[in-house]
Design an enzyme around this catalytic site. Structure first.
Site, short mmCIF file in Angstrom:
data_model
loop_
_atom_site.label_atom_id
_atom_site.label_comp_id
_atom_site.label_asym_id
_atom_site.label_seq_id
_atom_site.Cartn_x
_atom_site.Cartn_y
_atom_site.Cartn_z
N ALA A 156 -21.94 14.91 59.17
CA ALA A 156 -22.32 15.20 60.56
C ALA A 156 -21.22 15.98 61.25
CB ALA A 156 -22.62 13.90 61.30
N GLY A 157 -20.61 16.92 60.54
CA GLY A 157 -19.55 17.73 61.10
C GLY A 157 -20.06 19.07 61.58
N GLY A 158 -19.34 20.15 61.24
CA GLY A 158 -19.69 21.48 61.73
C GLY A 158 -21.08 21.92 61.31
N ARG A 174 -16.83 23.19 68.43
CA ARG A 174 -17.92 23.73 67.61
C ARG A 174 -18.95 22.69 67.19
NH1 ARG A 174 -13.36 23.05 65.23
NH2 ARG A 174 -13.14 21.96 63.25
N ALA A 210 -14.96 15.53 46.07
CA ALA A 210 -15.35 14.27 45.45
C ALA A 210 -16.74 13.83 45.91
CB ALA A 210 -14.32 13.19 45.76
N CYS A 259 -5.74 15.05 62.87
CA CYS A 259 -4.86 13.90 63.08
C CYS A 259 -3.93 13.68 61.89
CB CYS A 259 -5.68 12.64 63.37
SG CYS A 259 -6.92 12.26 62.13
N CYS A 270 -24.78 17.65 33.76
CA CYS A 270 -26.24 17.70 33.70
C CYS A 270 -26.79 18.04 32.32
CB CYS A 270 -26.79 18.67 34.74
SG CYS A 270 -26.39 20.42 34.44
#
Length: 640
Positions: free
Chosen positions: A25-27, A59, A120, A173, A444
């Site tokens: 739920a970022g950029g 943003r 990851a 941070c 795969c």
């Protein structure tokens, strides 16, 4: 009004009734969530472990200042429901790698969309979607560059079919409060240059972040810390540049503030140091009173070789270099006149001296090995900023590709690259035919298998577990047994069960050249056979290496056959490109969101993909090209 009203009836029903998963739920995630509800998607699950930072606000438009310190997923849900209350959104403030989100969890969804920022998690979601046989849309941005691609079991390449360069990503941070790698300190030093001499940017603050969510156990405490920080900043503080000017750019005062007072303040945020080694403040007088020391590399018992720029100095020398560079930069700034600004340039000796000294002093404070000027210069030149419009374009493309999948037209899906500049055909968006699965992929393929070269007399079981099975092959909870006819358990996912094996060498278990290990991750529903190739001739500091990465195994005939198979039945006659490395300036690989991860990002203007370009007007022959990733681009960084 939802756009689904303009869609064909069956597609509109799938959009309105189907359940989809958005990971991140970022950029990109904020833009994607908005696009999904406006398109008519009503049942959305959203998961993100991150909390909102001040640097996100320029943003990630679903977040506001009052939300700092809260869960991104929860706030994104609340914000979207304000303009589309009919949506049924389930928000998880959690890691997608949590065992609770197993194969059965993924099977609930008709489509999974990644908006991630680290390798990851991408690897894990890729494997879970393969195991659940659910289509996955992968995406990434880095600066002006972006990419969207579709992954479907047995139809297309998976995310891990081809090796990718190291990704480096990290949040703000981390830069300001808890650096753990040299690159964190280098980024901080570049920010400091701009704060003192260049164009000030609120996203490039270098002082301790008092709103760091990690420093507070409760969201309310984080919000209170943020309010206190803002109020204090509005009333008591002036900008870093104004304060520096008021001191006359006094090197000693700057040194004391940055490397003593600010570090002491960080130490008051005691929750940050419960599981970390705390930083050690530097005092100017104490540093200057030290005797002449040997170079840092000598202290580490390494020979002092190479040019001056390749040498690592001692703390006293870097303190003097810091002072000297400030004096020089102050003069340069004064010569430009009032209101002037300096622009950081890695080829400017004074600017480079400043970043080298400041970064190394911070590394020393946080107990890291310092770096040479040469190393810092190479790393400092590869930092990519986040750009909101790139995220918006990519999020729109994700939804368009998703609609193709839900229409049953996955053969029309494409890998789409967003370029910084139009290509020779005047296109910013370049579509490429999806490649079929790589038969040699260790994820795969029908029987995933890989060969690892290592020294069985030196490599421990813990190294095998952490660095090879978990880090390199991205397993989460692996079980490893030796194929010796007895099924000897080497590593168990049950905590403590095989802990006694950790510091034993592989050779102590009878593992030798030609031994085979079976690694299972039941969470990912994934099994990998590892062939051991014993070697005593590995390079210095090289513990292991994977032999014959999948892309190198694909022969020309295989590639040509694969190309033919994907173009059969295609309306647009998509064919593989015959372009040379120099001509493929418009096709790029991107593997980061906008920040950790990370980094790290996997993109540069010089990188090119193995994908095939589409051109409606040209009949291109079936010939594929692959551009090798340049070694010096391994530390390209996308910042959040």
């Amino acid at each position: 009004m939802a756009l689904s009203r303009g869609l064909p009836r069956e597609l509109a029903e799938a959009v309105a009734g189907g359940r989809v998963l958005v990971v991140g739920a970022g950029g990109i995630g904020c833009e994607l969530l908005k696009n999904l509800v406006l398109t008519g998607f009503s049942h959305i699950d959203l998961i993100d472990l991150d909390t909102i930072d001040v640097s996100n606000l320029n943003r990630q438009f679903l977040f506001q200042k009052k939300h700092v310190g809260r869960s991104k997923a929860q706030v994104a849900k609340e914000s979207v429901l304000q303009f589309y209350p009919k949506a049924n959104i389930v928000a998880y403030h959690d890691s997608i790698m949590n065992p609770d989100y197993n194969v059965e969890f993924f099977r609930q969804f008709i489509l999974v969309m990644n908006a991630l920022d680290n390798r990851a998690a991408r690897n894990h979601v890729n494997r879970m979607c393969l195991a659940a046989d659910v289509p996955l849309i992968e995406s990434g941005t880095a600066g002006y560059l972006g990419q969207v691609t579709t992954i479907k079991k047995g139809v297309t390449e998976c995310y891990e079919c081809h090796p990718k360069p190291t990704q480096r990503t990290f949040p703000g941070c981390t830069i300001r409060n808890t650096p753990s790698e040299p690159i964190h300190c280098i980024v901080w030093a570049k920010y400091l240059f701009n704060q003192l001499f260049g164009e000030e940017d609120a996203d490039q603050e270098v002082s301790p972040d008092r709103a760091d969510p990690e420093a507070a156990w409760e969201p309310t405490e984080a919000e209170a810390r943020a309010r206190a920080s803002n109020e204090d900043g509005d009333i008591k503080r002036i900008s870093t540049k104004e304060w520096a000017k008021s001191t006359g750019y006094d090197p000693v005062k700057l040194f004391t503030k940055l490397f003593k007072d600010d570090i002491r303040y960080l130490l008051t945020m005691d929750k940050l140091w419960r599981k970390r080694k705390p930083p050690v403040p530097l005092d100017w007088a104490e540093v200057q009173s030290q005797g002449e020391e040997t170079n840092a590399s000598d202290q580490q018992n390494e020979p002092q070789l190479g040019l001056k720029d390749q040498q690592v100095l001692d703390v006293k020398s870097y303190a003097r270099l810091f002072s000297k560079s400030i004096e020089t930069l102050r003069v340069h700034l004064a010569e430009k006149g009032d209101g002037a600004e300096l622009i950081w340039d890695k080829d400017d000796p004074s600017a480079m001296d400043f970043v080298t000294s400041a970064a190394n002093l911070r590394m020393h404070i946080f107990s890291m090995n310092m770096k040479s000027r040469f190393d810092i210069k190479s790393m400092a030149g590869n930092i990519i900023p986040a750009i909101a419009t790139t995220n918006a374009v990519i999020a729109g493309l994700i939804v368009l590709e998703g609609l193709k999948i839900l229409s049953g037209k996955i053969d029309q899906c494409r890998t789409i690259f967003l370029n910084k500049q139009p290509n020779p055909r005047k296109k910013l968006l370049v579509p490429c035919a999806l490649d079929p699965p790589n038969p040699n992929c260790y994820v795969c393929a029908s029987k995933p298998e890989v060969t690892v070269r290592l020294n069985v007399h030196k490599v421990t079981v813990l190294t095998l577990q952490d660095k090879i099975v978990k880090e390199k092959f991205a397993m989460v909870a692996p079980d490893v047994q030796i194929e010796d006819g007895k099924g000897t358990i080497l590593i168990s996912s049950e905590e403590g069960e095989t802990e006694a094996n950790n510091h034993k060498k592989l050779s102590e278990f009878g593992i030798r050249n030609g031994s085979r290990l079976q690694a299972d991750d039941f969470l990912q529903d994934y099994t990998l056979l590892i062939n051991i190739l014993h070697s005593e001739d590995l390079g210095k500091d090289v513990e292991f290496e994977v032999v014959g990465d999948a892309p190198e195994k694909v022969g020309p005939k295989q590639a040509e056959d694969a190309a033919k198979s994907i173009t059969n039945g295609s309306d647009d006659g998509a064919q593989p490109s015959t372009s040379t490395a120099q001509e493929q300036d418009d096709v790029l690989i991107v593997d980061s969101d906008e920040e950790d991860s990370s980094n790290n990002a996997d993109v540069s203007e010089e990188e090119r993909s193995r994908k095939r370009k589409l051109d409606e007007k040209e009949n291109l022959s079936a010939k594929r090209s692959r551009i090798e990733q340049k070694e010096e681009l391994d530390d390209v960084i996308a910042l959040d």
